[in-house]
Design an enzyme around this catalytic site. Structure first.
Site, mmCIF file in Angstrom:
data_model
loop_
_atom_site.group_PDB
_atom_site.id
_atom_site.type_symbol
_atom_site.label_atom_id
_atom_site.label_comp_id
_atom_site.label_asym_id
_atom_site.label_seq_id
_atom_site.Cartn_x
_atom_site.Cartn_y
_atom_site.Cartn_z
ATOM 1 N N HIS A 166 0.958 -1.356 0.092
ATOM 2 C CA HIS A 166 -0.111 -0.084 -0.304
ATOM 3 C C HIS A 166 1.069 1.325 -0.024
ATOM 4 O O HIS A 166 1.489 1.572 1.018
ATOM 5 C CB HIS A 166 -1.035 0.232 1.081
ATOM 6 C CG HIS A 166 -1.834 1.176 1.164
ATOM 7 N ND1 HIS A 166 -3.336 0.992 1.485
ATOM 8 C CD2 HIS A 166 -1.592 2.406 0.981
ATOM 9 C CE1 HIS A 166 -4.002 2.123 1.513
ATOM 10 N NE2 HIS A 166 -3.107 3.132 1.269
ATOM 11 N N HIS A 212 1.600 5.323 -1.602
ATOM 12 C CA HIS A 212 1.282 6.576 -2.442
ATOM 13 C C HIS A 212 2.479 7.044 -2.935
ATOM 14 O O HIS A 212 3.236 7.415 -2.348
ATOM 15 C CB HIS A 212 0.569 7.565 -1.665
ATOM 16 C CG HIS A 212 -0.835 6.838 -0.976
ATOM 17 N ND1 HIS A 212 -2.060 7.218 -1.718
ATOM 18 C CD2 HIS A 212 -1.117 6.325 0.059
ATOM 19 C CE1 HIS A 212 -2.958 6.583 -0.776
ATOM 20 N NE2 HIS A 212 -2.449 6.144 0.253
ATOM 21 N N LEU A 213 2.622 7.271 -4.364
ATOM 22 C CA LEU A 213 3.384 7.616 -5.099
ATOM 23 C C LEU A 213 3.349 9.248 -5.500
ATOM 24 O O LEU A 213 4.477 10.017 -5.907
ATOM 25 C CB LEU A 213 4.403 6.862 -6.149
ATOM 26 C CG LEU A 213 4.976 5.691 -5.688
ATOM 27 C CD1 LEU A 213 5.211 4.924 -6.737
ATOM 28 C CD2 LEU A 213 6.126 5.805 -4.869
ATOM 29 N N ARG A 214 2.074 9.744 -5.798
ATOM 30 C CA ARG A 214 1.642 10.818 -6.461
ATOM 31 C C ARG A 214 2.313 10.746 -7.801
ATOM 32 O O ARG A 214 2.374 9.730 -8.400
ATOM 33 C CB ARG A 214 2.319 12.084 -5.595
ATOM 34 C CG ARG A 214 2.035 12.077 -4.103
ATOM 35 C CD ARG A 214 0.627 11.814 -3.793
ATOM 36 N NE ARG A 214 0.665 11.985 -2.207
ATOM 37 C CZ ARG A 214 -0.355 11.468 -1.533
ATOM 38 N NH1 ARG A 214 -1.264 10.698 -1.912
ATOM 39 N NH2 ARG A 214 -0.645 11.888 -0.303
ATOM 40 N N ASN A 237 -5.240 7.129 -6.093
ATOM 41 C CA ASN A 237 -5.988 8.733 -5.610
ATOM 42 C C ASN A 237 -5.243 9.893 -6.162
ATOM 43 O O ASN A 237 -4.993 10.588 -5.431
ATOM 44 C CB ASN A 237 -6.502 8.466 -4.203
ATOM 45 C CG ASN A 237 -4.996 8.537 -3.196
ATOM 46 O OD1 ASN A 237 -3.991 8.099 -3.558
ATOM 47 N ND2 ASN A 237 -5.135 9.192 -1.996
ATOM 48 N N LYS A 293 -9.342 -0.475 -5.609
ATOM 49 C CA LYS A 293 -9.268 0.253 -4.526
ATOM 50 C C LYS A 293 -10.798 1.038 -4.217
ATOM 51 O O LYS A 293 -11.069 1.712 -5.177
ATOM 52 C CB LYS A 293 -8.375 1.376 -4.400
ATOM 53 C CG LYS A 293 -8.047 2.226 -3.092
ATOM 54 C CD LYS A 293 -7.625 1.392 -1.938
ATOM 55 C CE LYS A 293 -7.803 2.241 -0.546
ATOM 56 N NZ LYS A 293 -6.635 2.821 -0.390
ATOM 57 N N HIS A 325 -10.542 1.090 1.774
ATOM 58 C CA HIS A 325 -10.367 2.097 2.935
ATOM 59 C C HIS A 325 -11.484 2.011 3.794
ATOM 60 O O HIS A 325 -12.578 2.285 3.493
ATOM 61 C CB HIS A 325 -10.299 3.453 2.227
ATOM 62 C CG HIS A 325 -9.981 4.626 3.337
ATOM 63 N ND1 HIS A 325 -8.650 5.065 3.453
ATOM 64 C CD2 HIS A 325 -10.566 4.891 4.531
ATOM 65 C CE1 HIS A 325 -8.829 5.879 4.427
ATOM 66 N NE2 HIS A 325 -10.072 5.786 4.895
ATOM 67 N N HIS A 368 -4.685 -0.480 5.974
ATOM 68 C CA HIS A 368 -4.378 0.050 6.871
ATOM 69 C C HIS A 368 -5.198 -0.087 8.419
ATOM 70 O O HIS A 368 -5.619 0.836 8.710
ATOM 71 C CB HIS A 368 -3.896 1.620 6.714
ATOM 72 C CG HIS A 368 -5.051 2.210 5.890
ATOM 73 N ND1 HIS A 368 -6.397 2.112 5.940
ATOM 74 C CD2 HIS A 368 -4.961 2.991 4.674
ATOM 75 C CE1 HIS A 368 -7.030 2.889 5.134
ATOM 76 N NE2 HIS A 368 -6.103 3.395 4.255
ATOM 77 N N LEU A 397 -4.960 9.130 7.761
ATOM 78 C CA LEU A 397 -6.504 8.301 7.947
ATOM 79 C C LEU A 397 -6.297 6.933 7.297
ATOM 80 O O LEU A 397 -5.773 6.813 6.504
ATOM 81 C CB LEU A 397 -7.484 9.199 6.990
ATOM 82 C CG LEU A 397 -8.109 10.488 7.537
ATOM 83 C CD1 LEU A 397 -8.819 11.309 6.589
ATOM 84 C CD2 LEU A 397 -8.594 10.234 8.915
ATOM 85 N N ASP A 417 1.593 2.518 3.570
ATOM 86 C CA ASP A 417 0.733 3.719 3.282
ATOM 87 C C ASP A 417 1.546 4.992 3.419
ATOM 88 O O ASP A 417 1.165 6.192 4.074
ATOM 89 C CB ASP A 417 -0.231 3.774 4.627
ATOM 90 C CG ASP A 417 -1.393 4.771 3.772
ATOM 91 O OD1 ASP A 417 -1.557 5.235 2.724
ATOM 92 O OD2 ASP A 417 -2.507 4.950 4.722
ATOM 93 N N HIS A 469 2.989 14.531 1.828
ATOM 94 C CA HIS A 469 2.249 15.937 1.651
ATOM 95 C C HIS A 469 3.296 16.830 1.698
ATOM 96 O O HIS A 469 3.912 16.822 2.622
ATOM 97 C CB HIS A 469 1.201 16.058 2.530
ATOM 98 C CG HIS A 469 -0.119 15.233 2.237
ATOM 99 N ND1 HIS A 469 -0.955 15.480 0.980
ATOM 100 C CD2 HIS A 469 -0.429 13.937 2.668
ATOM 101 C CE1 HIS A 469 -1.918 14.454 0.992
ATOM 102 N NE2 HIS A 469 -1.711 13.590 2.017
ATOM 103 N N ALA A 511 -4.197 14.842 5.496
ATOM 104 C CA ALA A 511 -3.750 13.441 6.063
ATOM 105 C C ALA A 511 -2.968 12.565 5.388
ATOM 106 O O ALA A 511 -2.859 12.575 4.379
ATOM 107 C CB ALA A 511 -5.216 12.528 6.094
#
Ligand code: DOR
Ligand code: ZN
Length: 353
Positions: free
Chosen positions: A16, A18-20, A44, A102, A139, A177, A222, A250, A254, A266
Site C-alpha cells: 500500500h 502513495h507515490l503521487r 488516488n 481500491k 479504505h 491500514h 487516515l 501507506d 504531502h 492526512a
C-alpha cells in the site's frame, strides 16, 4: 558478527503505497525502490486512476523515474467509482496490468471525492472481480459525520465489510491500514479470502502523538491513529507471523505547507525509514524471526505472486541510523515520519544476491 545483530530476509514488498505524480513522484520513489521489490500503487491521483489506460500511463510515468540501479516493479490498481467499466477492468486484470481495485468511500480521505457513495451501485463490478479473483482493497472507514472519527473503522466493518462478505464470500478483500483491535479481530476470524495491511506508523504511534504539547499535523493520517491498546493489538498481529497480516506502509507524502494549515492533509511519509522502524519494533517485540513473514512472505502469498528471490540484510548499529528528516521538492519540503526514538537497524546490500 553475532547473527542476532544481522538479519537477512527476502526482499520486502509494500502492499500500500502513495507515490503521487510529477516532481513528488520522482523525489519519493527512490526511497521505496532502494529497498522494496514491488509495491501496490494507490490510484488516488487528481484525477484518479480509473481506467486501464490511466493505469498504464501512470505505470509508465513511474517506470521512467525508477533509478537505473534499482529493480522495482509497480503493481497498479484502479480507483473504484460508481461508473467503473467492467469490461475495461477485466481486460486490465487479464493483461496482468491491474492487480487490485481500491474502494474509497466518497469523502473518507485524501482525493476520495470520486469514490463510492452507494455500494449497491458497484455490486456488478465486485461480482466481476470475484469471478476473476481480483482483490478489493478497502479504505475501511464510514463517512457518516455522526460517527465519531475514532469509531469509523469499527462501524465500517459492521455496516459495509461484513454485509459485503456475506453477499460475496468469494471476493478477496484487504482491509487496508487496519488501525483497531476490532479490525484485527475481524480479519483474524474471517475466511482466508480476507487479509489486512498494517502501516509502519500505526505500529509506532497512538493518538496521543497527534496532540502531544499541541497539535502535530505530521502525525495526522487516515484512518486516524487510535488509543494505545489498539496499537498493541496491531503490533501483536504484525509480529505474530499470521499470514493474514502484511506490510502496507501507506507512505503518503504531502508538502508541509498542505499539512500545517487550518485544514491540513492526512498522510505520513515513511518510505525513508520504514525498514529501520520495523526491524526495531520487531526486535522490541522479540519477533525478529517473523519480520520476513510480515514484509516479504504474507503479501505475495495473498496476492498469489512469487516471493522475491533477492535478499536484503538488516544490521544492528551502535550509533543511530541517519535518514533525511525531510526531502525537498522544488520550494516545498516533505517531512519524514519521526518515530520519536533513535533507530538502530540499517539496511545494507546483501552480498548473497
Ligand atoms: O492518511 C492518508 N493519506 N490516508 C489515506 O487514506 C490517503 C492518504 C493520502 O493519499 O494522502
Ligand atoms: Zn493510503
Amino acid at each position: 558478527m553475532d547473527p542476532a545483530e544481522n538479519l537477512t530476509i527476502r526482499q520486502p514488498d509494500d502492499w500500500h503505497l502513495h507515490l503521487r505524480d510529477g516532481d513528488v513522484l520522482s523525489a519519493v520513489l527512490p526511497y521505496t525502490s532502494a529497498h522494496f521489490a514491488r509495491a501496490i500503487i494507490m490510484p488516488n491521483l487528481v484525477p484518479p486512476v480509473r481506467t486501464s489506460a490511466d493505469a498504464e500511463a501512470y505505470r509508465s510515468r513511474i517506470e521512467e523515474q525508477i533509478p537505473g540501479h534499482h529493480d522495482f516493479t509497480p503493481l497498479m490498481t484502479l480507483y473504484l467509482t460508481e461508473s467503473t467499466d467492467i469490461e475495461d477492468l477485466k481486460a486490465g486484470a487479464e493483461s496482468g496490468l491491474v492487480k487490485a481495485v481500491k474502494l474509497y468511500p466518497a469523502g473518507a480521505t485524501t482525493n476520495s471525492d470520486s469514490g463510492v457513495r452507494d455500494i449497491d451501485k458497484v455490486m456488478p463490478v465486485l461480482e466481476a472481480m470475484a469471478a476473476i479473483d481480483l482483490p478489493l482493497l478497502c479504505h475501511g472507514e464510514v463517512t457518516d459525520p455522526s460517527v465519531d472519527i475514532f469509531d469509523r473503522e469499527a462501524v465500517f466493518i459492521e455496516r459495509v465489510l461484513e454485509p459485503l462478505r456475506k453477499r460475496l464470500p468469494e471476493l478477496r478483500i484487504v482491509l487496508e491500514h487496519v488501525t483497531t483491535r476490532d479490525g484485527v479481530d475481524y480479519v483474524q476470524s474471517a475466511s482466508s479470502k480476507q487479509a489486512a495491511t498494517i502501516t509502519t506508523h500505526h505500529l509506532m504511534i497512538d493518538r496521543n502523538h497527534i496532540f502531544k504539547g499541541g497539535i502535530r499535523p505530521d502525525y495526522f493520517c487516515l484512518p486516524i491513529a487510535k488509543r494505545s491498546d489498539h496499537k498493541t493489538a496491531l503490533r501483536k498481529a504484525a509480529t505474530s507471523g499470521n499470514p493474514k497480516f502484511f506490510l502496507g506502509t501507506d507512505s503518503a507524502p504531502h508538502p508541509s505547507r498542505d499539512k500545517y494549515t487550518s485544514c491540513g492533509c492526512a498522510g505520513v511519509f515513511n518510505a525513508a525509514n520504514t525498514l529501520s522502524c520495523l526491524a526495531q519494533l520487531f526486535e522490541e517485540e522479540d519477533a525478529l524471526g517473523h519480520l520476513e513473514a510480515f514484509t516479504s512472505l504474507n503479501g505475495p502469498a495473498f496476492y498469489g505472486v512469487p516471493y522475491n528471490e533477492n535478499r536484503i540484510r538488516l544490521r544492528k548499529t551502535e550509533v543511530p541510523v541517519t535518514y533525511p528528516a525531510e526531502i525537498q521538492v522544488g520550494e516545498d519540503v516533505i517531512k519524514t515520519f519521526d518515530p520519536e526514538t533513535d533507530l538502530f537497524w540499517e539496511v545494507v546490500k546483501d552480498d548473497t544476491n
